[in-house]
Design an enzyme around this catalytic site. Structure first.
Site, PDB file in Angstrom:
ATOM      1  N   CYS A   1      97.153  93.480 104.194  1.00 55.04           N
ATOM      2  CA  CYS A   1      97.135  93.546 102.856  1.00 55.04           C
ATOM      3  C   CYS A   1      98.041  92.511 101.998  1.00 55.04           C
ATOM      4  O   CYS A   1      97.911  92.195 101.003  1.00 55.04           O
ATOM      5  CB  CYS A   1      97.422  95.129 102.244  1.00 55.04           C
ATOM      6  SG  CYS A   1      96.016  95.945 102.488  1.00 55.04           S
TER       7      CYS A   1
HETATM    8  N1  CO8 Z   1      88.028 115.025 100.974  1.00 58.38           N
HETATM    9  C1  CO8 Z   1      88.611 116.254 100.938  1.00 58.38           C
HETATM   10  N2  CO8 Z   1      89.898 116.504 101.364  1.00 58.38           N
HETATM   11  C2  CO8 Z   1      90.281 115.569 101.945  1.00 58.38           C
HETATM   12  C3  CO8 Z   1      89.766 114.233 102.118  1.00 58.38           C
HETATM   13  C4  CO8 Z   1      88.409 114.116 101.692  1.00 58.38           C
HETATM   14  N3  CO8 Z   1      87.932 112.799 101.509  1.00 58.38           N
HETATM   15  N4  CO8 Z   1      90.610 113.597 102.933  1.00 58.38           N
HETATM   16  C5  CO8 Z   1      91.553 114.299 103.229  1.00 58.38           C
HETATM   17  N5  CO8 Z   1      91.524 115.817 102.752  1.00 58.38           N
HETATM   18  C6  CO8 Z   1      92.393 116.641 102.824  1.00 58.38           C
HETATM   19  C7  CO8 Z   1      93.245 116.511 104.148  1.00 58.38           C
HETATM   20  O1  CO8 Z   1      92.852 116.890 105.179  1.00 58.38           O
HETATM   21  C8  CO8 Z   1      94.501 117.436 103.715  1.00 58.38           C
HETATM   22  O2  CO8 Z   1      94.060 118.748 103.915  1.00 58.38           O
HETATM   23  P1  CO8 Z   1      95.276 119.687 104.465  1.00 58.38           P
HETATM   24  O3  CO8 Z   1      96.231 119.997 103.384  1.00 58.38           O
HETATM   25  O4  CO8 Z   1      94.371 120.984 104.596  1.00 58.38           O
HETATM   26  O5  CO8 Z   1      95.822 119.097 105.674  1.00 58.38           O
HETATM   27  C9  CO8 Z   1      94.599 117.121 102.262  1.00 58.38           C
HETATM   28  O6  CO8 Z   1      93.402 116.383 101.820  1.00 58.38           O
HETATM   29  C10 CO8 Z   1      95.837 116.234 101.665  1.00 58.38           C
HETATM   30  O7  CO8 Z   1      95.539 114.942 102.623  1.00 58.38           O
HETATM   31  P2  CO8 Z   1      96.686 113.628 102.394  1.00 58.38           P
HETATM   32  O8  CO8 Z   1      97.970 114.377 102.580  1.00 58.38           O
HETATM   33  O9  CO8 Z   1      96.077 112.740 103.591  1.00 58.38           O
HETATM   34  O10 CO8 Z   1      96.492 113.360 101.126  1.00 58.38           O
HETATM   35  P3  CO8 Z   1      97.291 112.328 100.129  1.00 58.38           P
HETATM   36  O11 CO8 Z   1      97.514 113.169  99.021  1.00 58.38           O
HETATM   37  O12 CO8 Z   1      98.422 111.668 101.141  1.00 58.38           O
HETATM   38  O13 CO8 Z   1      96.118 111.234 100.111  1.00 58.38           O
HETATM   39  C11 CO8 Z   1      95.779 108.785 100.635  1.00 58.38           C
HETATM   40  C12 CO8 Z   1      95.698 110.430 100.853  1.00 58.38           C
HETATM   41  C13 CO8 Z   1      94.840 108.682  99.416  1.00 58.38           C
HETATM   42  C14 CO8 Z   1      95.095 108.000 101.717  1.00 58.38           C
HETATM   43  C15 CO8 Z   1      97.136 108.358 100.371  1.00 58.38           C
HETATM   44  O14 CO8 Z   1      98.212 109.026 101.181  1.00 58.38           O
HETATM   45  C16 CO8 Z   1      97.428 106.920 100.043  1.00 58.38           C
HETATM   46  O15 CO8 Z   1      96.672 106.162  99.514  1.00 58.38           O
HETATM   47  N6  CO8 Z   1      98.650 106.481 100.962  1.00 58.38           N
HETATM   48  C17 CO8 Z   1      99.042 104.959 100.708  1.00 58.38           C
HETATM   49  C18 CO8 Z   1      97.966 104.415 101.910  1.00 58.38           C
HETATM   50  C19 CO8 Z   1      98.228 102.785 101.828  1.00 58.38           C
HETATM   51  O16 CO8 Z   1      98.817 102.474 100.806  1.00 58.38           O
HETATM   52  N7  CO8 Z   1      97.713 102.205 102.795  1.00 58.38           N
HETATM   53  C20 CO8 Z   1      97.622 100.868 102.631  1.00 58.38           C
HETATM   54  C21 CO8 Z   1      96.409 100.548 103.499  1.00 58.38           C
HETATM   55  S1  CO8 Z   1      95.678  98.994 103.349  1.00 58.38           S
HETATM   56  C22 CO8 Z   1      96.326  97.906 104.564  1.00 58.38           C
HETATM   57  O17 CO8 Z   1      97.415  97.964 104.436  1.00 58.38           O
HETATM   58  C23 CO8 Z   1      95.547  97.021 104.752  1.00 58.38           C
HETATM   59  C24 CO8 Z   1      95.016  97.175 105.987  1.00 58.38           C
HETATM   60  C25 CO8 Z   1      93.764  96.418 106.506  1.00 58.38           C
HETATM   61  C26 CO8 Z   1      92.422  96.645 105.701  1.00 58.38           C
HETATM   62  C27 CO8 Z   1      91.660  97.405 106.422  1.00 58.38           C
HETATM   63  C28 CO8 Z   1      90.221  97.446 105.788  1.00 58.38           C
HETATM   64  C29 CO8 Z   1      89.246  98.524 106.561  1.00 58.38           C
END
Ligand code: CO8
Length: 373
Positions: free
Chosen positions: A156
């Site tokens: 990223c």
């Molecule tokens: N629908 C419903 N529920 C869901 C879903 C969904 N789609 N997904 C997860 N849940 C559930 C989980 O299972 C979990 O359930 P439980 O509490 O029962 O275990 C609950 O929702 C909460 O899940 P999370 O704790 O995972 O939820 P968050 O509030 O943390 O949100 C995010 C998830 C949105 C992913 C968030 O954590 C986030 O944005 N984090 C930052 C990520 C980030 O910045 N990453 C950078 C990546 S990009 C990068 O570096 C480039 C990589 C290269 C590119 C690749 C291209 C493909």
């Protein structure tokens, strides 16, 4: 030493939109089909049933409302769940090359330059379509540019890291006018069958002209006052696809060969890193965060950007201080902060200061402090 300026940007926007509703419908159809297929194993307790995705979760957890993709039908086909791209012959322009050339031509027009003015092309993205020849060299050839080109991948942060290389090339005199392109075909390396991440990414390409102030003629120039890059190793965002897969006899379609992350861990670890990085960069230049007219931040998560801004200036970022593009583009890997810069700078006045900042896998963080000329 010549001063480096950003003199033009360009954006390739893919033709198809996938809304959260369409995405969730396709995912839930896929999950239902999988659960039907594995009903016996699920009933015996040998396998967990797949759980459904939801629009409400996606919007609340990330702020993403839709994404652009180059190919939509394959992504939404519950029997496939990834895009359909035709293999191209060696004599045809590659897809990454095609979208990069489109964005590059727009950036050239914005900067008032032609391909003949370009003497370096940096193709910086989270993934490259092939190992070699370098994408940058193909793009250089397709545009009719001279000089040299190379590819670089810092996930990223690829764009901001490339900006520093471009600025250094201009300052040192090894290039006078550099084209940086960020073709991000994230749809091809996202795991659309994993509800934890299926909503995160979108396709796009950005292009930026960084040149010597001595040659710049654009009416919209941004002095690059400073750049600062940092990396700190983490496995929290990882993709193991690579040329060793065959020799390791590993499954090229296994889950670890596409994007995966521990989202919550990334959120918690990267927010303080990014805020401290920007603060330190500004402090080193005797600047305060409150002097910044705009922050063009990496577009991964609305909550992350709000927290970073709160740490920096103690305020909730309105659309004005740190504009958001992830609601419409989703996370576009390295291109996110450049899209924000491309779309939200027209209202700034001469002398206004801003920071372009990316953060992501690596971990990697890059900041670029600019001033409108
Ligand atoms: N629908 C419903 N529920 C869901 C879903 C969904 N789609 N997904 C997860 N849940 C559930 C989980 O299972 C979990 O359930 P439980 O509490 O029962 O275990 C609950 O929702 C909460 O899940 P999370 O704790 O995972 O939820 P968050 O509030 O943390 O949100 C995010 C998830 C949105 C992913 C968030 O954590 C986030 O944005 N984090 C930052 C990520 C980030 O910045 N990453 C950078 C990546 S990009 C990068 O570096 C480039 C990589 C290269 C590119 C690749 C291209 C493909």
């Amino acid at each position: 030493m010549p001063q480096a300026v950003i003199s033009g940007t360009g954006l390739y926007q893919p033709p198809h939109v996938i809304t959260n509703a369409e995405l969730v419908e396709a995912f839930n159809r896929y999950a239902t089909l999988q659960n039907e297929k594995n009903a016996d194993a699920i009933a015996r307790g040998e396998q967990a049933a797949m759980t459904m995705s939801s629009v409400e979760f996606i919007e609340k957890a990330s702020g993403i409302k839709q994404r652009y993709v180059i190919e939509k039908s394959g992504v939404l086909d519950p029997l496939r769940m990834y895009p359909r791209f035709e293999e191209r012959g060696d004599d045809q322009l590659s897809l990454m090359g095609e979208i990069a050339v489109d964005a590059a031509r727009k950036a050239l027009a914005a900067a008032g330059k032609t391909a003949a003015d370009i003497d370096a092309v940096f193709c910086a993205a989270a993934n490259m379509q092939r190992a070699y020849p370098a994408m940058a060299v193909e793009i250089q050839n397709a545009l009719g540019a001279g000089g040299y080109g190379f590819d670089m991948n810092v996930a990223c942060s690829s764009a901001t890291f490339a900006f520093e290389q471009a600025v250094n090339a201009v300052r040192s005199g090894s290039a006078r006018c550099v084209l940086v392109v960020n073709p991000e075909i994230t749809s091809a390396h996202l795991e659309w069958r994993d509800r934890d991440c299926h909503f995160i990414f979108g396709d796009v390409c950005t292009a930026t002209i960084i040149e010597s102030a001595e040659t710049a003629t654009s009416a919209d120039q941004w002095e690059v006052l400073g750049t600062k890059l940092a990396t700190q190793f983490s496995n929290a965002i990882r993709n193991n696809f690579g040329f060793m897969n065959r020799s390791e006899d590993s499954d090229p379609l296994a889950r670890d060969k596409t994007f995966r992350q521990e989202g919550r861990k990334v959120f918690k670890e990267v927010v303080p890193l990014a805020a401290a990085h920007i603060e330190a960069h500004l402090a080193a230049m005797n600047l305060e965060p409150t002097q910044m007219r705009r922050f063009w931040l990496h577009q991964a998560n609305l909550g992350m950007n709000q927290l970073i801004l709160k740490k920096l200036v103690g305020a909730e970022p309105g659309g004005d201080l740190a504009p958001l593009v992830l609601d419409t583009y989703a996370n576009t890997a390295s291109a996110g902060s450049v899209i924000a810069f491309h779309e939200y700078r027209g209202d700034l006045k001469s002398g206004d200061l801003g920071v372009i900042c990316s953060f992501g896998a690596g971990y990697s963080i890059g900041s670029v402090i600019v001033r409108k000329k």
